[in-house]
Enzyme design. Structure first.
Site, PDB file in Angstrom:
ATOM      1  CB  CYS A 123      12.204  -2.349   7.800  1.00 38.80           C
ATOM      2  SG  CYS A 123      10.725  -1.696   8.574  1.00 38.80           S
ATOM      3  CB  ALA A 152       6.418   5.944   7.184  1.00 33.43           C
ATOM      4  N   GLY A 153       7.165   6.708   3.775  1.00 30.87           N
ATOM      5  CA  GLY A 153       6.609   7.399   2.614  1.00 30.87           C
ATOM      6  C   GLY A 153       5.177   6.945   2.370  1.00 30.87           C
ATOM      7  CB  THR A 156       5.420   2.851   4.335  1.00 30.26           C
ATOM      8  OG1 THR A 156       6.670   2.545   3.736  1.00 30.26           O
ATOM      9  CG2 THR A 156       5.294   2.122   5.659  1.00 30.26           C
ATOM     10  NE  ARG A 157       3.650   8.549   6.335  1.00 28.88           N
ATOM     11  CZ  ARG A 157       3.397   9.035   7.541  1.00 28.88           C
ATOM     12  NH1 ARG A 157       2.155   9.172   7.952  1.00 28.88           N
ATOM     13  NH2 ARG A 157       4.366   9.405   8.336  1.00 28.88           N
ATOM     14  CG  ASN A 159       0.550  -0.559   0.252  1.00 25.57           C
ATOM     15  OD1 ASN A 159      -0.332  -1.203  -0.288  1.00 25.57           O
ATOM     16  ND2 ASN A 159       1.158   0.453  -0.336  1.00 25.57           N
ATOM     17  CG  ASN A 226      12.518   2.707   9.321  1.00 24.08           C
ATOM     18  OD1 ASN A 226      13.275   3.565   9.766  1.00 24.08           O
ATOM     19  ND2 ASN A 226      11.464   3.012   8.597  1.00 24.08           N
TER      20      ASN A 226
END
Lengths: 251, 287
Positions: A123, A152-153, A156-157, A159, A226
């Site tokens: 993003c 932020a799922g 995302t968290r 990685n 984002n």
């Protein structure tokens, strides 16, 4: 002759649904299937309500359609399994798999959208590259992106490290400048916030660009600029592809 | 703990560039250590796993992996990575004044699930009062996690809060010699260590060696002070590290440094949002 090109979406999460709302609005694109994995998922129910056919057979169902453009809204590891099966389609990958070439449609002319498909990077890349691409002799770029906690799922968290590396690498590839990415997650922020610090060759002076991005609120919360920037870019790529495709058919 | 104030990979235009690279700092410290373990700080969002690889190859034994007090899930990847490499890992919850002790406990449990050996709560803004510290220690301790506290001295409470934390059952404290650090400084080790000894706690630290170190630092570095700007930072609940940027932006845009801190607090900015200082200073200078 104007015709709507057939599209299908793999995945039934928030991003897939936001994409679907945008697809319904596009004059060039026609969603013909949303394929998830769970029959009773809320995502598929939402798609059904929008009047888009659904399936819980994921990639298998996609393969049975004549969809020309496939949006992959699953995960990087699932994408690696999907990609080889979809070689004869145009694939728009919204996962961080990075197999396909990175595309930022806002800085690419429509005729450049071709090949087997594209990956949208991150993003931050979609949000900041349009601001940087016109600046000459960049030597260093540092981008600080702040996003809302609930945008932020776990994907995302878990990685964040890859996110930082990928973002910096893509910015470097596109601008030629040394790049650093920083990501802040904030539980109260009302929009995606970006700060770009940059330097040009031979000058120490740091210049700053700051901007907020709210989402359109199609399916996702407006605070999730984002995620919205990713679905907007995905649609833009698809529409450009569709325009070229129609040109080729009419030629 | 050795490195930039915000940890590995944090040297940046955004937060301030360190005079030395992470690698040189770690290598220099490693060469001087015999019995003491070498630690470093990791903040997901700044550091990458590659930074951790570098730190490990420079001989780091202990990692502190930190997140904002509500975002412990971002530490999972980094904690598990350090564990896999056989390192000692502690979780750190920053800006711990922004949530109540129950939420802090839930976040500490997440870190425990990822495999940390203990959880420290950081009073990043120097905003906690003694009773806030003890209730946080009790909450985290209640789920059988080793607890630590990282005070800041904005309201002149670093030593008092550290003592309260220990009395409530904390077994780890973060501090620096002469309190050298952000805002009004950290917990001064040369004060807390003899105090702990006086109260009958064992630390394994040699008091005279510590005093010698403190004398050296006093002669070489400007020491942090409980000055009005740090007090306003503490009262507003804003990350202590924002101070130099707030002072700079206040000068540049002609806005009151106190008002900048108060507005940062009103907007509930978290650690790492240093870029908001400029925006807020610009905005305030218009009014």
């Amino acid at each position: 002759m104007k015709s709507e090109i057939h599209c299908a979406v793999i995945g039934s999460g928030k991003i897939a649904l936001d994409l679907l709302v945008k697809l319904k609005k596009s004059p060039y694109l026609k969603p013909i299937l949303v394929a998830g994995q769970r029959k009773e998922s809320e995502g598929l129910a939402f798609a059904h309500k929008l009047g888009v056919p659904t399936s819980d057979k994921s990639i298998e169902a996609i393969l049975k359609t004549d969809a020309r453009i496939i949006f992959d809204c699953t995960t990087a590891s699932s994408h690696l399994k999907h990609a080889p099966l979809l070689k004869d389609r145009f694939l728009i990958d919204l996962t961080p798999a990075k197999v396909l070439p990175i595309c930022v449609p806002t800085i690419k002319s429509a005729s450049q959208i071709k090949g087997k498909g594209v990956n949208l990077g991150t993003c931050t890349v979609q949000a900041v590259l349009p601001k940087l691409i016109g600046i000459k002799h960049l030597s260093y770029v540092e981008v600080v992106t702040t996003i809302a906690s609930d945008s932020a799922g776990m994907g995302t968290r878990e990685n964040i490290s890859e996110y930082l590396e990928t973002t910096a690498k893509i910015i470097k590839d596109f601008t030629g400048a040394r790049a650093k990415a920083i990501l802040i997650i904030n539980p109260t922020i009302q929009a995606m916030h970006n700060t770009i610090y940059y330097q040009t060759k031979g000058l120490d002076k740091v210049k700053i660009i700051q901007f907020e991005m709210q989402g359109k609120g199609d399916y996702l919360d407006k605070r999730f600029g984002n995620l919205d920037t990713m679905t907007i870019s995905a649609i833009l790529v698809a529409e450009n592809y569709a325009k070229n495709y129609n040109l080729r058919l009419n030629a | 703990m050795v490195g930039h104030g915000n940890g590995l990979g944090a040297s940046s235009i955004h937060l301030g560039t360190a005079k030395l690279t992470d690698k040189i700092m770690l290598r220099t410290a490693r060469q001087e250590l015999n019995k003491t373990r070498l630690g470093t700080f990791v903040l997901p969002g700044f550091a990458t796993l590659k930074d951790m690889d570098m730190a490990i190859s420079e001989g780091v034994d202990v990692f502190q992996v930190a997140s904002h007090c509500t975002e412990a899930t971002v530490t999972k990847q980094y904690i598990e990575y350090a564990k896999k490499k056989g390192k000692e890992v502690y979780g750190v919850l920053m800006m711990s004044h922004m949530v109540d002790s129950e939420i802090l406990m839930e976040q500490a449990i997440l870190m425990q699930d990822y495999g940390v050996q203990g959880v420290l709560f950081m009073d990043s803004a120097g905003a906690l009062l003694p009773q806030n510290v003890s209730e946080r220690v009790y909450a985290i301790k209640s789920v059988d996690i080793k607890v630590g506290h990282h005070p800041h001295n904005n309201l002149g409470l670093a030593v008092a809060n550290a003592l309260i934390a220990v009395e409530a059952g904390a077994t780890m404290l973060d501090g620096t010699t002469c309190g050298l650090g952000a805002g009004a400084g950290n917990l001064p080790l040369e004060v807390i260590v003899p105090l702990l000894h006086k109260l009958g706690y064992k630390t394994g630290i040699n008091e005279d060696a510590l005093f010698e170190c403190a004398d050296y630092i006093r002669s070489e570095f400007p020491l942090p002070k409980v000055d009005p700007i740090s007090i306003v930072s503490g009262l507003s609940g804003v990350f202590s590290g924002f101070k130099p940027l707030v002072l700079k932006a206040s000068k540049e845009y002609g806005a009151s440094s106190y008002d900048i801190f108060r507005e940062l607090g009103r907007q509930k900015t978290v650690a790492g949002q240093e870029d908001m200082v400029i925006e807020i200073a610009k905005e305030l200078s218009k009014t």
